[in-house]
Enzyme design. Sequence first.
Site, PDB file in Angstrom:
ATOM      1  N   ALA A  84       8.589   8.570   4.380  1.00 18.93           N
ATOM      2  CA  ALA A  84       9.611   9.297   3.610  1.00 18.93           C
ATOM      3  C   ALA A  84       9.650  10.769   4.027  1.00 18.93           C
ATOM      4  O   ALA A  84       8.620  11.423   4.128  1.00 18.93           O
ATOM      5  CB  ALA A  84       9.327   9.169   2.123  1.00 18.93           C
ATOM      6  N   ASP A  94       8.637  -9.888   1.789  1.00 15.89           N
ATOM      7  CA  ASP A  94       7.656 -10.945   1.460  1.00 15.89           C
ATOM      8  C   ASP A  94       7.473 -11.117  -0.056  1.00 15.89           C
ATOM      9  O   ASP A  94       7.429 -12.243  -0.553  1.00 15.89           O
ATOM     10  CB  ASP A  94       6.277 -10.632   2.042  1.00 15.89           C
ATOM     11  CG  ASP A  94       6.313 -10.242   3.502  1.00 15.89           C
ATOM     12  OD1 ASP A  94       7.407  -9.996   4.028  1.00 15.89           O
ATOM     13  OD2 ASP A  94       5.235 -10.167   4.105  1.00 15.89           O
ATOM     14  N   HIS A 115      21.424   4.186   4.928  1.00  9.54           N
ATOM     15  CA  HIS A 115      21.326   5.641   5.085  1.00  9.54           C
ATOM     16  C   HIS A 115      22.261   6.038   6.229  1.00  9.54           C
ATOM     17  O   HIS A 115      22.269   5.386   7.276  1.00  9.54           O
ATOM     18  CB  HIS A 115      19.879   6.015   5.414  1.00  9.54           C
ATOM     19  CG  HIS A 115      19.604   7.487   5.314  1.00  9.54           C
ATOM     20  ND1 HIS A 115      20.124   8.398   6.201  1.00  9.54           N
ATOM     21  CD2 HIS A 115      18.870   8.202   4.429  1.00  9.54           C
ATOM     22  CE1 HIS A 115      19.714   9.606   5.866  1.00  9.54           C
ATOM     23  NE2 HIS A 115      18.952   9.516   4.784  1.00  9.54           N
ATOM     24  N   SER A 156       0.801  -1.228   0.000  1.00 13.00           N
ATOM     25  CA  SER A 156       0.000   0.000   0.000  1.00 13.00           C
ATOM     26  C   SER A 156       0.838   1.284   0.000  1.00 13.00           C
ATOM     27  O   SER A 156       0.381   2.321   0.448  1.00 13.00           O
ATOM     28  CB  SER A 156      -0.940  -0.006   1.204  1.00 13.00           C
ATOM     29  OG  SER A 156      -0.183  -0.003   2.402  1.00 13.00           O
ATOM     30  N   LYS A 210      -0.830  -6.095   4.628  1.00  9.61           N
ATOM     31  CA  LYS A 210      -0.796  -6.986   5.806  1.00  9.61           C
ATOM     32  C   LYS A 210      -1.057  -6.254   7.118  1.00  9.61           C
ATOM     33  O   LYS A 210      -1.342  -6.893   8.116  1.00  9.61           O
ATOM     34  CB  LYS A 210       0.486  -7.799   5.846  1.00  9.61           C
ATOM     35  CG  LYS A 210       1.762  -7.075   6.111  1.00  9.61           C
ATOM     36  CD  LYS A 210       2.904  -8.105   6.116  1.00  9.61           C
ATOM     37  CE  LYS A 210       4.218  -7.461   6.377  1.00  9.61           C
ATOM     38  NZ  LYS A 210       5.341  -8.379   6.291  1.00  9.61           N
ATOM     39  N   HIS A 256      18.266   1.015   4.528  1.00  9.54           N
ATOM     40  CA  HIS A 256      17.304   2.026   4.082  1.00  9.54           C
ATOM     41  C   HIS A 256      16.578   1.598   2.819  1.00  9.54           C
ATOM     42  O   HIS A 256      15.355   1.762   2.723  1.00  9.54           O
ATOM     43  CB  HIS A 256      18.066   3.329   3.848  1.00  9.54           C
ATOM     44  CG  HIS A 256      17.206   4.515   3.547  1.00  9.54           C
ATOM     45  ND1 HIS A 256      16.183   4.924   4.377  1.00  9.54           N
ATOM     46  CD2 HIS A 256      17.221   5.389   2.502  1.00  9.54           C
ATOM     47  CE1 HIS A 256      15.600   5.999   3.853  1.00  9.54           C
ATOM     48  NE2 HIS A 256      16.202   6.295   2.725  1.00  9.54           N
ATOM     49  N   GLU A 265      19.936  17.261  -1.373  1.00  7.03           N
ATOM     50  CA  GLU A 265      20.344  16.060  -0.643  1.00  7.03           C
ATOM     51  C   GLU A 265      21.639  15.523  -1.236  1.00  7.03           C
ATOM     52  O   GLU A 265      22.128  16.021  -2.251  1.00  7.03           O
ATOM     53  CB  GLU A 265      19.233  15.005  -0.697  1.00  7.03           C
ATOM     54  CG  GLU A 265      18.028  15.380   0.151  1.00  7.03           C
ATOM     55  CD  GLU A 265      17.000  14.270   0.224  1.00  7.03           C
ATOM     56  OE1 GLU A 265      17.262  13.267   0.880  1.00  7.03           O
ATOM     57  OE2 GLU A 265      15.937  14.423  -0.406  1.00  7.03           O
ATOM     58  N   ARG A 271      20.999   4.022  -4.669  1.00  4.27           N
ATOM     59  CA  ARG A 271      19.956   4.946  -5.126  1.00  4.27           C
ATOM     60  C   ARG A 271      20.281   6.392  -4.758  1.00  4.27           C
ATOM     61  O   ARG A 271      20.692   6.692  -3.626  1.00  4.27           O
ATOM     62  CB  ARG A 271      18.608   4.566  -4.489  1.00  4.27           C
ATOM     63  CG  ARG A 271      17.478   5.492  -4.876  1.00  4.27           C
ATOM     64  CD  ARG A 271      16.195   5.019  -4.251  1.00  4.27           C
ATOM     65  NE  ARG A 271      16.280   4.973  -2.814  1.00  4.27           N
ATOM     66  CZ  ARG A 271      16.018   5.988  -2.011  1.00  4.27           C
ATOM     67  NH1 ARG A 271      15.630   7.153  -2.504  1.00  4.27           N
ATOM     68  NH2 ARG A 271      16.121   5.855  -0.710  1.00  4.27           N
ATOM     69  N   GLY A 277      12.606  13.280   3.047  1.00  2.21           N
ATOM     70  CA  GLY A 277      13.292  14.207   2.141  1.00  2.21           C
ATOM     71  C   GLY A 277      12.383  14.791   1.086  1.00  2.21           C
ATOM     72  O   GLY A 277      12.126  15.992   1.054  1.00  2.21           O
ATOM     73  N   GLY A 278      11.879  13.936   0.193  1.00  2.00           N
ATOM     74  CA  GLY A 278      10.980  14.446  -0.826  1.00  2.00           C
ATOM     75  C   GLY A 278      11.042  13.703  -2.136  1.00  2.00           C
ATOM     76  O   GLY A 278      11.328  12.515  -2.173  1.00  2.00           O
ATOM     77  N   ARG A 319      25.590   8.296  -0.362  1.00  2.00           N
ATOM     78  CA  ARG A 319      25.287   7.666   0.929  1.00  2.00           C
ATOM     79  C   ARG A 319      26.220   6.537   1.318  1.00  2.00           C
ATOM     80  O   ARG A 319      26.527   6.354   2.491  1.00  2.00           O
ATOM     81  CB  ARG A 319      23.879   7.091   0.886  1.00  2.00           C
ATOM     82  CG  ARG A 319      22.872   8.150   0.982  1.00  2.00           C
ATOM     83  CD  ARG A 319      21.495   7.589   0.935  1.00  2.00           C
ATOM     84  NE  ARG A 319      20.624   8.742   0.994  1.00  2.00           N
ATOM     85  CZ  ARG A 319      19.327   8.697   0.820  1.00  2.00           C
ATOM     86  NH1 ARG A 319      18.736   7.547   0.596  1.00  2.00           N
ATOM     87  NH2 ARG A 319      18.620   9.794   0.902  1.00  2.00           N
ATOM     88  N   GLU A 350       9.800  -0.469  -4.589  1.00  2.00           N
ATOM     89  CA  GLU A 350      11.093  -0.986  -4.109  1.00  2.00           C
ATOM     90  C   GLU A 350      11.281  -2.480  -4.356  1.00  2.00           C
ATOM     91  O   GLU A 350      12.412  -2.948  -4.508  1.00  2.00           O
ATOM     92  CB  GLU A 350      11.255  -0.659  -2.617  1.00  2.00           C
ATOM     93  CG  GLU A 350      12.667  -0.900  -2.117  1.00  2.00           C
ATOM     94  CD  GLU A 350      12.883  -0.437  -0.684  1.00  2.00           C
ATOM     95  OE1 GLU A 350      12.074   0.361  -0.171  1.00  2.00           O
ATOM     96  OE2 GLU A 350      13.865  -0.895  -0.076  1.00  2.00           O
TER      97      GLU A 350
HETATM   98  C1  SIN Z   1      16.081  11.238   3.385  1.00  2.00           C
HETATM   99  O1  SIN Z   1      15.180  12.074   3.590  1.00  2.00           O
HETATM  100  O2  SIN Z   1      17.222  11.368   3.767  1.00  2.00           O
HETATM  101  C2  SIN Z   1      15.716   9.996   2.646  1.00  2.00           C
HETATM  102  C3  SIN Z   1      15.290  10.306   1.292  1.00  2.00           C
HETATM  103  C4  SIN Z   1      15.479   9.128   0.412  1.00  2.00           C
HETATM  104  O3  SIN Z   1      15.990   8.100   0.842  1.00  2.00           O
HETATM  105  O4  SIN Z   1      15.138   9.229  -0.759  1.00  2.00           O
END
Ligand code: SIN
Length: 385
Positions: free
Chosen positions: A44, A205, A226, A11, A33, A329, A112, A364, A46-47, A272, A353
């Site tokens: 989430a 799953d 992360h 979802s 589930k 992450h 970021e 990523r 960051g954006g 990262r 994902e």
């Molecule tokens: C974050 O806000 O640091 C994570 C954003 C992301 O993983 O895309």
Amino acid sequence: MPNIDVLIIGSGIASLTVAAKLCKEKNVVIITKKKIRNSNSMLAQGGVAVAIAEDDHWKSHFDDTMNAGCYANREEMVELLVKEGQRTIQSLIKEGMAFDRDEEGNLLLGKEGAHRARRILHAGGDRTGAFLTEYMIKRVQEHATIIEDETVIDLIVRNKTCVGVITRTEEGNVQKYVAQHIVLATGGIGGIYRYTSNAQVITGDGLAMAYRAGCELEDLEFVQFHPTMLYVNGYACGLVSEAVRGEGAILVTSTGGRVMQGVHEMEDLAPRDIVSREIYQRLLQKERVFLDISMITHFEKRFPAITELCHRHDISVEEGLIPVVPGAHFHMGGIKTNQHGETSISRLYAVGEVACQGVHGANRLASNSLLEGLVYGSRLGELLL
Ligand code: SIN
């Protein structure tokens, strides 16, 4: 239950995007589930990354994505993501999704790690995932059937064709659903790690079911850590967004030494994997690592969710130092798909994902995953219309 056209498992934003495309025309069922809001997308911060500023270009977003991904990405998928991402976001804004704006009404763009431009749209400060997910739930909930507290435990596959799923309810009843098309949108694997930013329900799953069904998987070794989970009493207690470093925060040790100085040219905003590895080395040397946020004015206003998280764990943002640890992450690998979300099993699709269409490569780029869910979710929705 009447004939199901499209059965979606999970979802998060990818699931809801597929459902939003289809739910007025088709009989769509979402099975989750826990509750509809128990997803990584909801968490989430960051954006959404998109080259939308006048001085930005999709090619620059493309290059940053490839560079963060160590060039293990599939180029054509990345190009599609960053180009179609621009159109997808423009229409989302036109339809009414409210990203944060300044007093003149201009969209606010954050920064970021590994991005060379400010291109992160956000909403509610650092509550982007929650705002976007709520927006999509509103579009879907009156038209699709949403089944909560029911776990899909296996796919029904006959002659390399998926025809349905087996589920177990909270009471332990086993049920069978047959559908024309089955979409896995179950998220990654982060919930199985000790230190993680993921929702607890994210336990791989969908990946496991696809594997048991003989579906082709790809790049499973690529797991992203992360750099900054809030670290309290030996536990990772939630994400401290990279956007905080985008606003100027720096990583320091307890003696005040800068962690990322001299390690990478982008210092605290290096990709990262590089930042996480450096922090991990410091922790192995029994040092403690903090995010120094003292230079960010109005931290509470820009990052209300992180402020609340810190306060809940008795960490004072006013004192300017947030203890951090890297945590699992994002899983770049997953069920191998093409550009429409089709897998190697007929009538079985994967998106978000759990899928691997190759956009993220080995690592990523920040804020590319909500974008991926929106872009590839829309594409799969179009295919199934
Ligand atoms: C974050 O806000 O640091 C994570 C954003 C992301 O993983 O895309």
